[in-house]
Design an enzyme around this catalytic site. Sequence first.
Site, PDB file in Angstrom:
ATOM      1  CD  GLU A 166      -3.024  -1.073   2.180  1.00  0.00           C
ATOM      2  OE1 GLU A 166      -2.996  -0.165   3.009  1.00  0.00           O
ATOM      3  OE2 GLU A 166      -3.968  -1.879   2.074  1.00  0.00           O
ATOM      4  CD  GLU A 355      -3.689  -5.979   3.503  1.00  0.00           C
ATOM      5  OE1 GLU A 355      -4.568  -5.173   3.898  1.00  0.00           O
ATOM      6  OE2 GLU A 355      -2.483  -5.796   3.657  1.00  0.00           O
TER       7      GLU A 355
HETATM    8  C1  GCO Z   1      -3.756  -1.734   5.486  1.00  0.00           C
HETATM    9  C2  GCO Z   1      -2.724  -2.736   5.784  1.00  0.00           C
HETATM   10  C3  GCO Z   1      -3.123  -3.674   6.866  1.00  0.00           C
HETATM   11  C4  GCO Z   1      -4.315  -3.283   7.695  1.00  0.00           C
HETATM   12  C5  GCO Z   1      -5.624  -3.711   7.068  1.00  0.00           C
HETATM   13  C6  GCO Z   1      -6.831  -3.292   7.858  1.00  0.00           C
HETATM   14  O1  GCO Z   1      -4.519  -1.912   4.573  1.00  0.00           O
HETATM   15  O2  GCO Z   1      -3.840  -0.743   6.214  1.00  0.00           O
HETATM   16  O3  GCO Z   1      -2.236  -3.408   4.712  1.00  0.00           O
HETATM   17  O4  GCO Z   1      -1.940  -3.659   7.586  1.00  0.00           O
HETATM   18  O5  GCO Z   1      -4.232  -3.816   8.967  1.00  0.00           O
HETATM   19  O6  GCO Z   1      -5.718  -3.167   5.823  1.00  0.00           O
HETATM   20  O7  GCO Z   1      -6.873  -1.909   7.977  1.00  0.00           O
END
Ligand code: GCO
Length: 450
Positions: A166, A355
Amino acid sequence: MAHVRFPEGFHWGTATASYQIEGAWSQDGKGESIWDRFAHTPGTIKNGDTGDVACDHYHRYAEDVALMRELGLTSYRFSIAWPRIQPTGRGPANTKGLDFYRRLVDELLAAGIRPAATLYHWDLPQALEDAGGWPNRDTAGRFADYAEIVMRALGDRVKHWMIFNEPAIFTTMGYLVGIHAPGRRELDAFLRATHTVNLAHGQAFRAMKAHDASTAIGTAFSMSACEPASDTEADRAAAERWHGFVNEWFLMPALRGRYPDAFRDGPRLAEMDVREGELEAVRAPLDFIGINLYTRTRIEAADDDWGLGARPAGLTGWGDGPRTDFGWEIWPDALYAMVKRVTEDYDRPVIEITENGCSYADGPDETGAIDDARRIAFYRDYLQALSRAIAEGADVRGYHAWTLIDNFEWAEGFAQRFGLVHVDFETQKRTPKASAHWFAEVAAKNGFET
Ligand code: GCO
């Protein structure tokens, strides 16, 4: 009843990140990261929580891998903490740091689980932030050196890599909005940081491929399907600019060698310190595109401080869909829409969902069982939306639930629980929730019935 099926060989896994689960923040020669410093600063994290111990995964990794094996998962996305490998972000590798990841990877391979490693999930060595952080273009070279060290040490057994997690979130939250480490709020520094990250992306990609051309390299991009808040021309154009800004700011330079047209008054390449030849240097022809997606964002045209001429409607951009306990809107169609758009705009690339998940507070009942039916419904609906995109031609090879175990949720500390497995942070006891058993069944059948 519908049969939802996934392509043969589809990977079912979970994702985690070093700072969110490992703990052992200063053990075995690890250096301080910007998240250590930030979390140790009073007032930054809810309830004063820190990742000092987190899920103690550094010591309990074998138990956590055993959990994944029992659930029959076939892929595990984890991240490597740069300051474990290079405590100050430069110089020779700390062998003990590398050894931890060697042990973890060996444990995964022995359990028949594909290791998929992320090089950077936000824990920059503090010493590099002291030297200017991501706004300092030298950080790109430091990062490429680190990528090469890790590749040499683990490249024989890890064949799936993500360079960044990200990039849009850690640059925005860290240097523009300031609610994540290092907590800066400077538009200029933010703009330069984004370009340094893109330079680092290209350099690291080349360094890793030089070591092993056959290794698969991607990045996990945060994405949110951007919808215009109304059907006006102005809102539609604003939603497109926002899409360029949040979804493509790092993807387009890597794949196309240019920046998206996100700012209303044209490109800001001078402020970003983009120099001669650097739109070639940022190129990184990724082998797969990782998509982290949670929800959609509704966008309206507006005058804003950053010059985008756009903002999320009602501040968050969420609409009237149902919400998780974190307040995030549940919008399965966002996953369908985003996968379709990337498929169409980037010539049907290989995609992995790196994710997707939800935060619900459900804990153990009197019998110790955790009945998180709402999480099961969330996964069922998002997976069904994903399967529609695949049926319409998207080349998606895997899906990683965020996340394996409840963990440290950044500025929220331990207040949000995203895990398939419950963690009692007093005792470190892990208990699979109902959703873990459901997800295991989906993995075993490579699908489900509705
Ligand atoms: C993000 C990260 C994760 C988070 C998940 C939930 O997207 O911020 O990759 O580390 O924990 O997304 O917010």
